[in-house]
Design an enzyme around this catalytic site. Structure first.
Site, PDB file in Angstrom:
ATOM      1  N   ARG A 248      57.802 -43.906 -36.083  1.00 48.86           N
ATOM      2  CA  ARG A 248      56.442 -44.711 -35.969  1.00 48.86           C
ATOM      3  C   ARG A 248      55.432 -43.453 -37.122  1.00 48.86           C
ATOM      4  O   ARG A 248      56.003 -42.310 -37.292  1.00 48.86           O
ATOM      5  CB  ARG A 248      55.726 -44.363 -34.728  1.00 48.86           C
ATOM      6  CG  ARG A 248      56.394 -45.220 -33.613  1.00 48.86           C
ATOM      7  CD  ARG A 248      55.294 -45.196 -32.286  1.00 48.86           C
ATOM      8  NE  ARG A 248      55.894 -45.976 -31.268  1.00 48.86           N
ATOM      9  CZ  ARG A 248      56.900 -45.600 -30.321  1.00 48.86           C
ATOM     10  NH1 ARG A 248      57.503 -44.465 -30.506  1.00 48.86           N
ATOM     11  NH2 ARG A 248      57.208 -46.464 -29.421  1.00 48.86           N
ATOM     12  N   LYS A 275      54.357 -41.653 -28.316  1.00 51.05           N
ATOM     13  CA  LYS A 275      53.458 -42.603 -27.634  1.00 51.05           C
ATOM     14  C   LYS A 275      53.383 -42.598 -26.220  1.00 51.05           C
ATOM     15  O   LYS A 275      52.664 -42.662 -25.838  1.00 51.05           O
ATOM     16  CB  LYS A 275      53.667 -44.073 -28.400  1.00 51.05           C
ATOM     17  CG  LYS A 275      52.838 -44.983 -27.922  1.00 51.05           C
ATOM     18  CD  LYS A 275      53.215 -46.382 -28.482  1.00 51.05           C
ATOM     19  CE  LYS A 275      52.389 -47.651 -27.996  1.00 51.05           C
ATOM     20  NZ  LYS A 275      52.684 -48.815 -28.559  1.00 51.05           N
ATOM     21  N   HIS A 337      54.203 -49.205 -40.103  1.00 50.68           N
ATOM     22  CA  HIS A 337      54.768 -49.703 -38.879  1.00 50.68           C
ATOM     23  C   HIS A 337      55.668 -50.654 -38.724  1.00 50.68           C
ATOM     24  O   HIS A 337      56.417 -50.812 -37.997  1.00 50.68           O
ATOM     25  CB  HIS A 337      53.763 -49.868 -37.817  1.00 50.68           C
ATOM     26  CG  HIS A 337      53.919 -49.786 -36.499  1.00 50.68           C
ATOM     27  ND1 HIS A 337      54.805 -50.536 -35.558  1.00 50.68           N
ATOM     28  CD2 HIS A 337      53.648 -48.630 -35.575  1.00 50.68           C
ATOM     29  CE1 HIS A 337      54.883 -50.129 -34.497  1.00 50.68           C
ATOM     30  NE2 HIS A 337      54.364 -48.909 -34.520  1.00 50.68           N
ATOM     31  N   ARG A 340      59.655 -50.404 -39.023  1.00 52.59           N
ATOM     32  CA  ARG A 340      60.479 -50.349 -37.623  1.00 52.59           C
ATOM     33  C   ARG A 340      60.899 -51.739 -37.604  1.00 52.59           C
ATOM     34  O   ARG A 340      62.134 -51.870 -37.067  1.00 52.59           O
ATOM     35  CB  ARG A 340      59.603 -49.807 -36.529  1.00 52.59           C
ATOM     36  CG  ARG A 340      59.199 -48.171 -36.529  1.00 52.59           C
ATOM     37  CD  ARG A 340      58.284 -47.756 -35.786  1.00 52.59           C
ATOM     38  NE  ARG A 340      58.249 -48.284 -34.433  1.00 52.59           N
ATOM     39  CZ  ARG A 340      59.037 -47.649 -33.518  1.00 52.59           C
ATOM     40  NH1 ARG A 340      59.717 -46.783 -33.857  1.00 52.59           N
ATOM     41  NH2 ARG A 340      59.068 -47.929 -32.070  1.00 52.59           N
ATOM     42  N   HIS A 363      61.672 -47.345 -27.497  1.00 48.40           N
ATOM     43  CA  HIS A 363      61.126 -48.131 -26.808  1.00 48.40           C
ATOM     44  C   HIS A 363      61.385 -47.824 -25.163  1.00 48.40           C
ATOM     45  O   HIS A 363      62.622 -47.289 -24.990  1.00 48.40           O
ATOM     46  CB  HIS A 363      61.465 -49.589 -27.048  1.00 48.40           C
ATOM     47  CG  HIS A 363      60.979 -50.065 -28.292  1.00 48.40           C
ATOM     48  ND1 HIS A 363      61.313 -51.389 -28.946  1.00 48.40           N
ATOM     49  CD2 HIS A 363      59.918 -49.699 -29.105  1.00 48.40           C
ATOM     50  CE1 HIS A 363      60.631 -51.531 -29.959  1.00 48.40           C
ATOM     51  NE2 HIS A 363      59.945 -50.639 -30.007  1.00 48.40           N
ATOM     52  N   TYR A 373      69.789 -41.750 -18.888  1.00 50.19           N
ATOM     53  CA  TYR A 373      71.135 -42.010 -19.110  1.00 50.19           C
ATOM     54  C   TYR A 373      71.610 -42.600 -20.401  1.00 50.19           C
ATOM     55  O   TYR A 373      72.376 -42.157 -21.113  1.00 50.19           O
ATOM     56  CB  TYR A 373      71.552 -42.983 -18.073  1.00 50.19           C
ATOM     57  CG  TYR A 373      73.235 -43.530 -18.395  1.00 50.19           C
ATOM     58  CD1 TYR A 373      74.433 -42.598 -17.996  1.00 50.19           C
ATOM     59  CD2 TYR A 373      73.588 -44.602 -18.990  1.00 50.19           C
ATOM     60  CE1 TYR A 373      75.478 -42.992 -18.251  1.00 50.19           C
ATOM     61  CE2 TYR A 373      74.898 -45.091 -19.106  1.00 50.19           C
ATOM     62  CZ  TYR A 373      76.044 -44.275 -18.811  1.00 50.19           C
ATOM     63  OH  TYR A 373      76.997 -44.560 -19.051  1.00 50.19           O
TER      64      TYR A 373
END
Length: 411
Positions: A248, A275, A337, A340, A363, A373
């Site tokens: 970001r 974030k 942005h 991305r 995310h 994991y």
């Protein structure tokens, strides 16, 4: 048997004259009107404190400001409290304290308390952005109001100018923030309910807009424009770094040298800079390592990869990349942005594992165990994918379907 006094009437009270010493006119049931030598008249409730049985007085105010009817009403309330073994004087003090505290808890005061908590769960830049919106559009007119007196109607009225200006995204952001403040106030016992829960329904919903980005086929042209752009070296590398790492704008702008692990070829971003307040690790491709070598001489004296030219000891502004893209002719077509999204679209088109892509983009997975994991499980798969993506940016993957297939299968 104690004599029951005859209740007072208005004429008696009005005609009561002062004497050399103060005296009382009894109304009955512990209520009296005290006449002082000065001529002032005050209501007195005389009672025994619960448990201690100590005799004491409680003032109900002066006559005629407090009428006979009002004094009798206050007497009834005090007698009800005494029936429940509650001291009316202590109850009055508690109510006064609660009222004072309620008026100290202004919207601005509670908003600052909420913001201190909010900062622990979102990035610093995002929390500052939220509070700045409140400072501009809510607090100037409502900040000094006690939070328990804030009403939906007055809040809607304050927001109407934004609606008239078509700033529906700002209204959404502000109403979400103020609702979170109200919920915080409920959860901390300051107020009993949130009166602003449905104020969003008073305004149109903003149309969902995606970040401006490019099609994958436009990537070569972007890289060519970047190579010829009349912008500073650190700004150019800053844009490339963000593109290669899929990070970001705020993460790139605030990147620190201490976060770079050259031996492991990793960029370890701490939770406080992310974030969603979770640490994020980005595998570094050979190209990103080269970028580090390019900028090292220019930021050797700074803790940041991309130090500010204007403010010593600070990093470049998060909007630096956007301003550069505009100067390059990409205004209205691409924002930082959106780089991305360009990476995500390209990788999905080449059928990389969607979960690996999501992990690379940091995310959030709501399942904490699965998220932890995936971060560990996907790191090496992401390394392969990130190297492929850096090659794609440089145009090395063109006409090399075997390499693409190999990389995709390994991911």
């Amino acid at each position: 048997m104690a004599k029951i006094p005859t209740p007072l009437n208005s004429s008696q009270i009005k005609n009561a004259k002062p004497k050399d010493k103060e005296y009382n006119l009894a109304d009955g049931q512990k209520l009296s009107l005290r006449i002082k030598p000065s001529g002032s008249k005050a209501w007195i409730f005389t009672y025994q404190r619960p448990y201690t049985k100590k005799r004491t007085n409680l003032g109900f105010g002066s006559y005629p400001e407090v009428s006979l009817a009002s004094a009798r009403k206050l007497r009834t309330e005090a007698l009800i409290l005494l029936a429940d073994n509650i001291d009316p004087q202590e109850h009055k003090a508690e109510q006064r304290q609660k009222n004072e505290l309620a008026h100290l808890n202004t919207l601005e005061h509670v908003a600052k308390q909420w913001h201190e908590v909010k900062k622990t769960s979102v990035s610093a830049s995002y929390s500052q952005k939220i509070f700045r919106a409140l400072e501009l559009h809510i607090l100037p007119k409502l900040g000094k109001f006690p939070i328990h007196k804030i009403k939906a109607s007055q809040t809607i009225e304050v927001l109407k100018p934004l609606a008239e200006a078509g700033k529906l995204d700002m209204i959404k952001r502000v109403t979400q923030a103020i609702n979170q403040i109200m919920t915080f106030a409920v959860n901390t016992g300051i107020i009993h309910h949130n009166p602003l829960a449905n104020i969003t329904k008073a305004f149109e919903s903003p149309k969902k807009r995606h970040q401006l980005t490019l099609e994958p086929k436009e990537l070569p042209a972007l890289m060519k424009a970047l190579s010829y752009a009349n912008i500073q070296l650190l700004t150019r590398v800053m844009i490339e770094w963000q593109l290669h790492t899929m990070s970001r704008p705020s993460e790139t702008a605030g990147a620190r040298w201490e976060e770079i692990d050259l031996e492991a070829k990793l960029w370890n971003i701490p939770a406080e800079r992310m974030k969603m307040k979770r640490p994020h690790t980005i595998p570094l491709s050979p190209q990103t390592l080269e970028l580090l070598e390019i900028i090292r001489p220019h930021s050797i004296d700074s803790e940041y990869l991309f130090p500010s030219d204007m403010k010593k000891g600070q990093h470049r502004n998060t909007q630096t990349a956007n301003m550069a893209l505009k100067r390059m002719g990409y205004g209205g077509r691409l924002v930082a942005h959106g780089l991305r999204a360009l990476a995500s679209t390209t990788l999905n088109e080449h059928e990389f594992n969607p979960d690996v892509i999501e992990a690379a983009l940091a995310h959030t997975d709501k399942n904490e165990i699965r998220a932890a994991y995936n971060r560990a499980q996907y790191l090496e798969k992401r390394r392969v994918m990130m190297c492929w993506w850096s090659d794609e940016i440089e145009g090395k993957n063109k006409n090399d379907d075997n390499v693409v297939k190999l990389m995709r299968d390994q991911a």
